[in-house]
Design an enzyme around this catalytic site. Structure first.
Site, PDB file in Angstrom:
ATOM      1  N   CYS A 157       0.810  -1.218   0.000  1.00 17.52           N
ATOM      2  CA  CYS A 157       0.000   0.000   0.000  1.00 17.52           C
ATOM      3  C   CYS A 157       0.847   1.273   0.000  1.00 17.52           C
ATOM      4  CB  CYS A 157      -0.953  -0.012   1.192  1.00 17.52           C
ATOM      5  SG  CYS A 157      -0.146  -0.253   2.785  1.00 17.52           S
TER       6      CYS A 157
ATOM      7  N   HIS B 289      -1.827   0.580   6.809  1.00 16.27           N
ATOM      8  CA  HIS B 289      -2.296   0.903   5.467  1.00 16.27           C
ATOM      9  C   HIS B 289      -1.892   2.326   5.108  1.00 16.27           C
ATOM     10  CE1 HIS B 289      -4.461   0.215   1.869  1.00 16.27           C
ATOM     11  NE2 HIS B 289      -5.471   1.015   2.128  1.00 16.27           N
TER      12      HIS B 289
ATOM     13  N   ASP C 248      -7.946   5.663  -2.689  1.00 12.03           N
ATOM     14  CA  ASP C 248      -7.102   4.532  -2.292  1.00 12.03           C
ATOM     15  C   ASP C 248      -6.863   3.667  -3.525  1.00 12.03           C
ATOM     16  OD1 ASP C 248      -5.892   2.274  -1.297  1.00 12.03           O
ATOM     17  OD2 ASP C 248      -7.190   2.092   0.451  1.00 12.03           O
TER      18      ASP C 248
END
Length: 719
Positions: free
Chosen positions: A283, A325, A340
């Site tokens: 991520c 994250h 995202d």
């Protein structure tokens, strides 16, 4: 007139303007002519004084200068203090009316060699300053093409022209991003985004307008140079929003989640160049690459660290001390927006063993009120919410990810992920944007009653034993070729149960009438609720039909062993014109499921398809249980039985018959002897017959063929 005007104080000029407003056009014309003549005179005077080589700072008078007791030095100091302010305002005024002090100053500098250094400094200062416009801070070089800049600047000589053009473009975009950062920084990250349920985005956009841009960005091959890739991505983008969209689409379709890097930190890299080279990243690699490409495109973008309810998350789980994250926020249309790209690209599954590319539009410019459902940033201001959500509230929030909103769902009650049941029962209500199909399970079992609502669903769960349960709710758009998708997860804590409420295993959810039955042609139900409670074991369920249908019904139960006779002889259907009635007489007290099947009239197939079911409950014993007479094929639409409804008749008893049968010429009762029924004016065949000591009694009909008789109903005779 100009001289008179100059003698007036400012307030006197304003007063004169008010009283002379009707003469304003004439006044302006005369004033402009006088001003022009006076300017010519003063220019001649200025040239003469320049030839005399006198000190300009003490002898040159300002245009339109009026008499005052203030000294020349005071006036010069005042002019110096006000000069930066005048310069900053110059871009908002008409050049014809600009103050010409700067013109005179440039003439003085050009005529005096001892002022050459001062002129150079002034030019450098003017070039380094940026002129303020409504679109932000713009560098003077922005008005020049890259080719002009490269040609005029000797430092580019001997270098690759295309490379230097690109470098100039990158520098310009970086200056733009820096200026945006300066403007945005004054506002901070806190914004109020009220959600009116009309859009999933924080910015009103039309995804159809991105169709060609998305196709272009998705098909661009990977490039080893970040500069070149950024330049290609924004090639067809005309706005900052389109630049962000192109970068987002490319990353979501080209960067694979690094499974090995997730498991082994030593193999993990978040460096944008390394992520681009390998085509993989965790991520942090996704967010870092996105931020880097945005910077090269002149878009203000930040990486946000925090906690995400992703793969492996369990309802009620506490947030660990460290972040797990990363995602991004971009500055568009004078405010911040969230996205995202990791979750937009695909998913790894709960076991995190394999990454699957599956584009998810939900995580592009997601509305902050929805984004907070599974993203909790380390810095509270990056929620972009007012009031901000606390960590405890986030931990307690029911888990609903992108699939929840992608399926058209809007809200759910309760909003807490952990539910404490009351006597083993809990209730869930879901609101949707359109009609949606649902299913569920509780630890793999459907211990509940689910009713489909117009734009929603209501679910009542009944647990049979104390313990901890996981409730999973799935949804699917009507007519979809895909399977059901998980949209909600609850944890149910049960300390006590009410065993009087039992859900039959034969019950099929959803229960009761709904928009599904309406689509099949059944409207205006007599019992809109899915559960029917009766004290004598009897009930009549009716619908209005909007299509030509044939009906079939059956009973099922877990309480007793149901025979074929019990399944079919305890429901009697009457279908008169557009009204269908289903008379139910339970075999005995208990909990039953009434299943309704339909068949299009005139269908070549003999099979019926399932439509819906009801839950019928009778908890009181009753002494007069009976079943209905057996029906044969001629019994169909527009046939109605008024009496006798009991399928078992007493022996040696006179029984009155009344029934409606269309398109027949004769009706008679075949018992101890054949008894014809009489057709009345009301449309019913009526008569009385003695049951005698026979075991069975039949109702028979004759149509146009006098030699053909058909069985219609069969009654049993008790002994």
């Amino acid at each position: 007139m100009a001289a008179l005007h100059e003698r007036l104080e400012p307030w006197q000029r304003v007063l004169l303007g008010v009283f002379c407003f009707p003469l304003l056009p004439f006044y302006l014309c005369v004033y402009y002519i006088c001003l022009k003549d006076q300017k010519k005179t003063e220019d001649v005077e200025e040239n003469r004084r320049g030839n005399d080589h006198k000190d300009e700072e003490t002898k040159v008078r300002q245009p339109n200068r009026r008499k005052s007791s203030v000294t020349d030095r005071d006036r010069d100091n005042e002019a110096k203090n006000s000069r930066p302010q005048d310069q900053s305002k110059s871009s908002f005024t008409n050049k014809a009316f600009q103050h010409h002090d700067e013109d005179l100053k440039q003439k003085r500098i050009s005529n005096h060699s001892d002022h050459e250094n001062e002129a150079k400094k002034a030019r450098v200062q003017m070039q380094s300053k940026s002129s303020f416009t409504n679109e932000g801070f713009q560098h003077p070089d922005d008005e020049m093409t890259p080719e002009t800049i490269i040609t005029r600047n000797s430092q580019y000589q001997g270098k690759d022209i295309e490379t230097e053009k690109h470098n100039v473009h990158i520098e310009r975009e970086e200056r733009k991003a820096h200026d945006i950062q300066k403007t945005a920084g004054n506002k901070g990250f806190i914004f109020t985004y009220p959600w009116d349920k009309s859009s999933l985005k924080s910015l009103q956009i039309d995804l159809e307008m991105f169709k060609h841009l998305d196709e272009y960005a998705a098909k661009l091959p990977a490039n080893k140079s970040l500069d070149h890739l950024a330049n290609l991505l924004i090639h067809k983008a005309h706005t900052d929003l389109e630049k962000v969209r192109a970068i987002w689409i490319w990353i979501c379709h080209h960067i694979e989640y690094d499974i090995e890097g997730l498991k082994d930190v030593a193999k993990r890299s978040s460096n944008p160049e390394e992520v681009l080279r390998s085509g993989k990243g965790v991520c942090a690699g996704y967010s870092g690459l996105f931020q880097d490409l945005c910077r090269r495109a002149g878009i203000l973008c930040e990486s946000v660290n925090g906690y995400g309810k992703g793969a492996g998350y369990r309802v009620g789980q506490k947030i660990p001390g460290e972040s797990n994250h990363a995602w991004n926020m971009v500055y568009l249309d004078k405010r911040w927006h969230l996205l995202d790209s990791t979750w937009g690209a695909g998913h790894t599954g709960s076991d995190r063993s394999k990454f699957t590319f599956e584009y998810n539009e939900f995580y592009f410019l997601t509305h902050p009120a929805l984004f907070i459902g599974d993203h909790f940033p380390d810095k509270a201001e990056c929620q972009l919410l007012q009031p901000m959500m606390s960590q405890k509230q986030f931990e307690e929030l029911v888990f609903r990810g992108g699939n929840f909103y992608n399926c058209g769902l809007l809200s759910v009650q309760p909003e807490t992920g952990t539910i404490y049941s009351e006597n083993g029962s809990v209730s869930i209500v879901v609101e949707s944007r359109q009609n949606i199909e649902f299913t569920f399970d509780v630890n793999g079992v459907k211990n509940g009653i689910m009713k489909l609502l117009n734009c929603g669903m209501a679910l009542d769960v009944y647990l049979q034993e104390p313990g901890e349960y996981e409730l999973l709710i799935y949804a699917m758009e009507p007519g979809s070729t895909k399977d059901y998708t998980g949209v909600l997860t609850y944890k149910i804590m049960c300390t006590a149960v009410d065993n009087t409420v039992k859900i039959p295993k034969c019950l099929h959810n959803p229960v009761g009438p709904s928009w599904l039955t309406e689509e099949e042609g059944l409207v205006e139900p007599s019992h809109p609720e899915p559960v029917i409670v009766t004290t004598d074991g009897r009930c009549t369920i009716s619908f209005t039909t909007t299509r030509n249908l044939n009906f079939s019904c059956s009973l099922a139960s877990d309480d007793i062993e149901m025979t074929s006779d019990m399944e079919n002889r305890h429901v009697f259907i009457s279908h008169i014109e557009d009204k269908v009635e289903m008379k139910v007489q339970l075999p005995c007290n208990g909990t039953y499921v009434l299943k309704i099947y339909i068949q299009p009239e005139g269908s070549k197939s003999s099979s019926y398809s399932y439509l819906c079911n009801y839950l019928i409950i009778c908890d009181k014993p009753y002494t007069n249980w009976h079943k209905f007479p057996m029906k044969y094929n001629p019994w169909g639409k527009n046939c109605d039985l008024v009496q006798p409804l009991e399928g078992v008749l007493p022996r040696n008893t006179d029984v009155t018959f009344q029934l409606q049968i269309p398109d027949v010429t004769k009706v008679f009762i075949e018992g101890a002897k054949r008894v014809p029924l009489t057709y009345s004016g009301s449309g019913y065949w009526e008569g009385t017959c003695n049951t005698g000591d026979r075991k069975e009694l039949f109702v028979m009909i004759q149509s146009n063929d006098p030699n053909t008789w058909q069985y219609l109903l069969k009654y049993e005779i008790s002994h």
